[in-house]
Scaffold this motif. Structure first.
Motif, PDB file in Angstrom:
ATOM      1  N   ALA A  95      58.846  13.646  81.991  1.00  0.00           N
ATOM      2  CA  ALA A  95      59.231  13.781  83.395  1.00  0.00           C
ATOM      3  C   ALA A  95      60.194  14.925  83.664  1.00  0.00           C
ATOM      4  CB  ALA A  95      59.881  12.482  83.879  1.00  0.00           C
ATOM      5  N   ILE A  96      60.992  15.331  82.668  1.00  0.00           N
ATOM      6  CA  ILE A  96      62.059  16.303  82.905  1.00  0.00           C
ATOM      7  C   ILE A  96      61.767  17.623  82.213  1.00  0.00           C
ATOM      8  CG2 ILE A  96      64.497  16.799  82.532  1.00  0.00           C
ATOM      9  CD1 ILE A  96      65.027  13.770  82.791  1.00  0.00           C
ATOM     10  N   SER A  97      61.542  17.578  80.908  1.00  0.00           N
ATOM     11  CA  SER A  97      61.334  18.792  80.135  1.00  0.00           C
ATOM     12  C   SER A  97      60.687  18.422  78.807  1.00  0.00           C
ATOM     13  CB  SER A  97      62.677  19.494  79.885  1.00  0.00           C
ATOM     14  OG  SER A  97      62.568  20.454  78.854  1.00  0.00           O
ATOM     15  N   ALA A  98      59.967  19.360  78.231  1.00  0.00           N
ATOM     16  CA  ALA A  98      59.374  19.134  76.911  1.00  0.00           C
ATOM     17  C   ALA A  98      60.443  18.936  75.853  1.00  0.00           C
ATOM     18  CB  ALA A  98      58.477  20.313  76.527  1.00  0.00           C
ATOM     19  N   GLU A  99      61.675  19.339  76.145  1.00  0.00           N
ATOM     20  CA  GLU A  99      62.790  19.160  75.220  1.00  0.00           C
ATOM     21  C   GLU A  99      63.680  17.989  75.615  1.00  0.00           C
ATOM     22  OE1 GLU A  99      63.943  23.455  73.591  1.00  0.00           O
ATOM     23  OE2 GLU A  99      63.890  23.406  75.780  1.00  0.00           O
ATOM     24  N   GLY A 100      63.257  17.202  76.595  1.00  0.00           N
ATOM     25  CA  GLY A 100      64.022  16.039  77.009  1.00  0.00           C
ATOM     26  C   GLY A 100      64.952  16.340  78.163  1.00  0.00           C
ATOM     27  N   TYR A 101      66.179  15.861  78.074  1.00  0.00           N
ATOM     28  CA  TYR A 101      67.136  16.058  79.160  1.00  0.00           C
ATOM     29  C   TYR A 101      67.510  17.526  79.308  1.00  0.00           C
ATOM     30  CZ  TYR A 101      67.765  10.999  78.971  1.00  0.00           C
ATOM     31  OH  TYR A 101      67.548   9.647  78.988  1.00  0.00           O
ATOM     32  N   SER A 102      67.675  17.943  80.547  1.00  0.00           N
ATOM     33  CA  SER A 102      68.183  19.276  80.865  1.00  0.00           C
ATOM     34  C   SER A 102      69.562  19.124  81.495  1.00  0.00           C
ATOM     35  CB  SER A 102      67.241  19.977  81.849  1.00  0.00           C
ATOM     36  OG  SER A 102      67.195  19.264  83.082  1.00  0.00           O
ATOM     37  N   ALA A 103      70.287  20.229  81.615  1.00  0.00           N
ATOM     38  CA  ALA A 103      71.615  20.172  82.219  1.00  0.00           C
ATOM     39  C   ALA A 103      71.544  19.662  83.655  1.00  0.00           C
ATOM     40  CB  ALA A 103      72.265  21.559  82.174  1.00  0.00           C
ATOM     41  N   ALA A 104      70.528  20.123  84.405  1.00  0.00           N
ATOM     42  CA  ALA A 104      70.390  19.696  85.798  1.00  0.00           C
ATOM     43  C   ALA A 104      70.081  18.209  85.914  1.00  0.00           C
ATOM     44  CB  ALA A 104      69.292  20.513  86.478  1.00  0.00           C
ATOM     45  N   SER A 105      69.359  17.652  84.942  1.00  0.00           N
ATOM     46  CA  SER A 105      68.930  16.248  85.033  1.00  0.00           C
ATOM     47  C   SER A 105      70.060  15.269  84.761  1.00  0.00           C
ATOM     48  CB  SER A 105      67.777  15.985  84.057  1.00  0.00           C
ATOM     49  OG  SER A 105      68.228  16.031  82.719  1.00  0.00           O
TER      50      SER A 105
END
Length: 393
Positions: free
Chosen positions: A40-50
Motif C-alpha cells: 500500500a505504501i512502498s515496495a520498501e515498506g514505510y516511507s517518511a511521509a507515511s
C-alpha cells in the motif's frame, strides 16, 4: 533418548488440531499487518511521509514491535509441525505426495510473487522444505541440533549485516540498483496496468528474494526443525499436557520479547529514523527485531495456549482463516493489491501507516468471515483443494 517415531505415533490423528488452526489464523492476522505497507505504501515498506503524523508513527511502531518477523516464524513452525500429518506412515506414496506438495507451493509462490506480492514466502518454504523432508528420518536429537546450527548461523549473518552497516556507508539511492528497482515498482504500482506491474515485480524480485532469504532463510529452517519435533510429539494436539510450560514460556517470551521488539521498532521507525535507508540505526533496528523475533513468537504461542486451555472457544475467531490458511494468505495480497494498485482502487502511496493498518485488519476480518461461511459447505479452501489434487493426496 530421542528416536524416530514409529508408524503408530507418526499417523495423523483422527480429529483435527483446533489449536494449530487457531495459531494459523492468528499468524495470518499478523502477516497481513506486516505485508500491507509493502502493498500500500512502498515496495520498501514505510516511507517518511507515511509515518509523519503521531497516529501513523504509532501504528508503524506497533506493527514493527509486535508483528514484523514474528509471524513468518510461527508459520515456519507450523509448516514443520504439519509434516507428520502429511507424510503420515512414511510410505513412498506419502513422501512422493509431500514432494509434489513442495512443487505446488513453489508454483503458487512464483505466481503470487509475480502477480500479487513480491515479498512472497511460499517459494522459500518450498525450497527449504526439501531439507525438512531429508530430516524426516532423523532422530529428534539430530533434528534439534540441525535447528540450533541454523539458528546460530542466522544470528551470525544478522551480526554481519550490522557490521557492514557500520563499516560501509549506505549506497546512494540514485546509484543503488535495488533502490532503483523498488522505485520503479512504486511508480508502476501507481500508474501501470496489471501486466506492467507484474513486469516490474519480476524486475525487483531478485533483490526482494535475496533480502527475504538473507533475513529469513536460516531462521525458517530452524523453526522447521522445531516444528518437526513438536509434530512428532503432538505438542499442539494436547496443550493441557504442558500447561506449566506454557505459563513459564508466556512470562519469559513476552517479558523479553516485548521490550526488545519495542527497542527495535524505535530504532527502525521511531522519531529521527529514516525508513528504508539502511543506515546504522535502521539496520540495527531491523536486525534486533529479527533476532529477538523467536522469543516473542514463543511468547505468543504460549499465551494463546494458556487462553485455549482456559476456554476452548476463546480463540474460535481464528479457526476459520486457519483452516484455509493458504487461500487466505493469497487472498490477503489479492484484496490489498486490488485496493491500492493503479489498475484497482489507485490508493498506492496515498495512505498513512494508521489507515493501512486499519485496512489490513478489515481485510483479515472479511476473509475470516468468508472462510467461516465457506466451511459450512466445503472442508477447505480452493487453493488447499488444488494443492491436494496436484500432489495426489
Amino acid at each position: 533418548m530421542s528416536s524416530i517415531p514409529t508408524p503408530v505415533t507418526a499417523c495423523a490423528p483422527s480429529r483435527r488440531d483446533t489449536f494449530a488452526d487457531e495459531l494459523r489464523g492468528f499468524a495470518l492476522l499478523g502477516i497481513v499487518f506486516v505485508n500491507a505497507p509493502f502493498l500500500a505504501i512502498s515496495a520498501e515498506g514505510y516511507s517518511a511521509a507515511s509515518i509523519a503524523s503521531v497516529f501513523d508513527r504509532s501504528a508503524a511502531l506497533l506493527t514493527v514491535a509486535l508483528a514484523q518477523a514474528k509471524f513468518y516464524l510461527l508459520f515456519a513452525f507450523l509448516f514443520g509441525y504439519s509434516l507428520q500429518y502429511i507424510v503420515k506412515d512414511g510410505t513412498p506414496q506419502s513422501v512422493r505426495r509431500f514432494k509434489w506438495r513442495l512443487v505446488g507451493l513453489a508454483l503458487i509462490g512464483a505466481i503470487h510473487a509475480t502477480f500479487l506480492f513480491v515479498g512472497d514466502i511460499l517459494l522459500l518454504y518450498a525450497v527449504l522444505g526439501v531439507g525438512l523432508l531429508w530430516l524426516r528420518t532423523r532422530p529428534d536429537s539430530f533434528v534439534l541440533r540441525a535447528g540450533v546450527v541454523a539458528a546460530l548461523l542466522w544470528l551470525a549473518l544478522l551480526a554481519l549485516l550490522v557490521v557492514a552497516a557500520v563499516v560501509f556507508p549506505p549506497p546512494d539511492a540514485s546509484q543503488d540498483p535495488a533502490r532503483l528497482a523498488a522505485q520503479a515498482l512504486d511508480t508502476t504500482m501507481r500508474e501501470g496496468t496489471f501486466w506492467q506491474v507484474a513486469e516490474a515485480r519480476v524486475t525487483f524480485w531478485p533483490w526482494a528474494a535475496g533480502f527475504i532469504a538473507t533475513l529469513n532463510g536460516l531462521a525458517v529452517f530452524a523453526l522447521f526443525c522445531v516444528g518437526l519435533v513438536a509434530g512428532r510429539r503432538r505438542l499442539l494436539s494436547n496443550p493441557s499436557a504442558h500447561a506449566k510450560h506454557w505459563q513459564v514460556c508466556t512470562r519469559w517470551g513476552l517479558g523479553l520479547g516485548l521490550p526488545l521488539g519495542a527497542i527495535s521498532a524505535w530504532l527502525a521507525v521511531g522519531p529521527g529514523a529514516e525508513p528504508a535507508t539502511f543506515g546504522v540505526r535502521e539496520t540495527g533496528g531491523i536486525v534486533l527485531g529479527f533476532a529477538s523475533a523467536p522469543v516473542l513468537t514463543l511468547g505468543y504461542v504460549a499465551l494463546l495456549a494458556c487462553l485455549h486451555l482456559r476456554n476452548a472457544n476463546s480463540l474460535a475467531l481464528f479457526r476459520p482463516a486457519g483452516r484455509m490458511s493458504l487461500t487466505v494468505y493469497i487472498a490477503e495480497s489479492l484484496l490489498l493489491s486490488l485496493l491500492f494498485a493503479g489498475y484497482g482502487g489507485g490508493f498506492f502511496g496515498q495512505w498513512g501507516a494508521a489507515a493501512v493498518a486499519l485496512c489490513a485488519l478489515v481485510v483479515w476480518l472479511l476473509l475470516d468471515g468468508i472462510a467461516h461461511l465457506a466451511q459450512r459447505r466445503w472442508r477447505s479452501g480452493p487453493l488447499e483443494a488444488l494443492l491436494r489434487r496436484f500432489s495426489g493426496a
